[in-house]
Design a protein around this motif. Structure first.
Motif, PDB file in Angstrom:
ATOM      1  N   ARG A  36      84.223  58.104 -22.166  1.00 41.59           N
ATOM      2  CA  ARG A  36      83.577  58.774 -21.036  1.00 41.59           C
ATOM      3  C   ARG A  36      84.599  59.478 -20.159  1.00 41.59           C
ATOM      4  NH1 ARG A  36      80.005  53.819 -19.806  1.00 41.59           N
ATOM      5  NH2 ARG A  36      78.395  54.071 -21.356  1.00 41.59           N
ATOM      6  N   TRP A  37      85.699  58.797 -19.864  1.00 42.80           N
ATOM      7  CA  TRP A  37      86.703  59.410 -19.005  1.00 42.80           C
ATOM      8  C   TRP A  37      87.366  60.575 -19.705  1.00 42.80           C
ATOM      9  CZ3 TRP A  37      86.706  59.274 -14.081  1.00 42.80           C
ATOM     10  CH2 TRP A  37      86.143  58.175 -13.432  1.00 42.80           C
TER      11      TRP A  37
ATOM     12  N   ARG B  28      85.965  62.746 -21.517  1.00 40.25           N
ATOM     13  CA  ARG B  28      85.086  63.902 -21.312  1.00 40.25           C
ATOM     14  C   ARG B  28      85.265  64.492 -19.918  1.00 40.25           C
ATOM     15  NH1 ARG B  28      80.298  60.765 -24.008  1.00 40.25           N
ATOM     16  NH2 ARG B  28      80.870  61.102 -26.156  1.00 40.25           N
ATOM     17  N   TRP B  29      85.446  63.617 -18.928  1.00 39.13           N
ATOM     18  CA  TRP B  29      85.665  64.112 -17.561  1.00 39.13           C
ATOM     19  C   TRP B  29      86.984  64.884 -17.484  1.00 39.13           C
ATOM     20  CZ3 TRP B  29      82.292  64.832 -13.958  1.00 39.13           C
ATOM     21  CH2 TRP B  29      81.135  64.037 -13.909  1.00 39.13           C
ATOM     22  N   TYR B  30      88.038  64.366 -18.123  1.00 33.20           N
ATOM     23  CA  TYR B  30      89.321  65.067 -18.111  1.00 33.20           C
ATOM     24  C   TYR B  30      89.203  66.422 -18.811  1.00 33.20           C
ATOM     25  CZ  TYR B  30      91.886  61.151 -16.129  1.00 33.20           C
ATOM     26  OH  TYR B  30      92.356  60.181 -15.279  1.00 33.20           O
TER      27      TYR B  30
ATOM     28  N   LEU C 220      86.477  68.243 -19.047  1.00 32.95           N
ATOM     29  CA  LEU C 220      85.701  69.108 -18.159  1.00 32.95           C
ATOM     30  C   LEU C 220      86.574  69.685 -17.048  1.00 32.95           C
ATOM     31  CD1 LEU C 220      82.956  70.274 -17.239  1.00 32.95           C
ATOM     32  CD2 LEU C 220      82.683  68.198 -15.868  1.00 32.95           C
TER      33      LEU C 220
ATOM     34  N   LEU D  46      90.721  62.843 -10.127  1.00 29.23           N
ATOM     35  CA  LEU D  46      90.054  62.246 -11.280  1.00 29.23           C
ATOM     36  C   LEU D  46      90.743  60.949 -11.709  1.00 29.23           C
ATOM     37  CD1 LEU D  46      87.804  62.476 -13.347  1.00 29.23           C
ATOM     38  CD2 LEU D  46      89.326  63.905 -14.736  1.00 29.23           C
TER      39      LEU D  46
ATOM     40  N   GLN E 164      89.108  57.213 -11.804  1.00 28.82           N
ATOM     41  CA  GLN E 164      89.134  56.351 -12.984  1.00 28.82           C
ATOM     42  C   GLN E 164      89.731  54.984 -12.660  1.00 28.82           C
ATOM     43  OE1 GLN E 164      91.381  57.832 -16.313  1.00 28.82           O
ATOM     44  NE2 GLN E 164      90.716  56.183 -17.659  1.00 28.82           N
TER      45      GLN E 164
END
Length: 176
Positions: A120-121, A123-125, A127, A165, A169
């Protein structure tokens, strides 16, 4: 007729055997799911849960084929292996699974890092990287108004985004 449980050995797992068991993501997810649910769970529910993770969708979106593929692998390979090491108790006939006493040996390793959280993290990075790369790329091409911002300005924004971010996390995963 009493349920037929796969026998489990009472001895403690060696570190190598434990790492061998935990090497497989499906087995780790089985243990994580069972520790979140008290008592025995149905193999079908467990299969849907794992299929949803593997197919990056909600449990209610899992297709029959996706669930069946996971369920077959659990039934034939992963659950017997976990039961042999006394990590789960597995009633093959009833299709019911629950944690056994040996699962306690696994929990500290599972608590250290979970694959699901890292995915999940990631994907955030990705993005944030894409959102930051677009204006920087447009500035490099000389597109207005992006070209008006200095390289130092973009560097500050990108660094701030990734620091924010990273802090999010750390707070989420470690409860800081």
């Amino acid at each position: 007729m009493a349920p037929q449980l796969i026998p489990a050995e009472a001895e403690e797992l060696s570190r190598d055997a434990l790492f061998s068991i935990l090497r497989n993501e499906r087995r780790r997810e089985v243990i994580n799911y069972l520790r979140e649910h008290e008592g025995p769970v149905d193999l079908r529910e467990l299969s849907e849960y794992i299929a949803a993770i593997e197919n990056d969708c909600e449990e209610n979106e899992v297709t029959y084929k996706q669930r069946k593929r996971v369920q077959t692998a659990l039934y034939q390979m992963h659950l017997p292996k976990l039961a042999d090491q006394n990590i789960v108790s597995y009633d093959r006939r009833a299709g019911r699974v629950e944690l056994a006493d040996g699962a306690e040996d696994c929990l500290p390793y599972l608590d250290a890092v979970t694959e699901r959280s890292r995915r999940r993290w990631g994907r955030w990075y990705l993005l944030v990287a894409v959102v930051c790369a677009v204006p920087v790329g447009l500035a490099a091409l000389g597109v207005r108004p992006f070209a008006a911002v200095s390289g130092l300005g973009y560097a500050a924004v990108v660094c701030t985004a990734f620091v924010a971010l990273s802090v999010a996390q750390a707070v989420t995963e470690r409860g800081i």
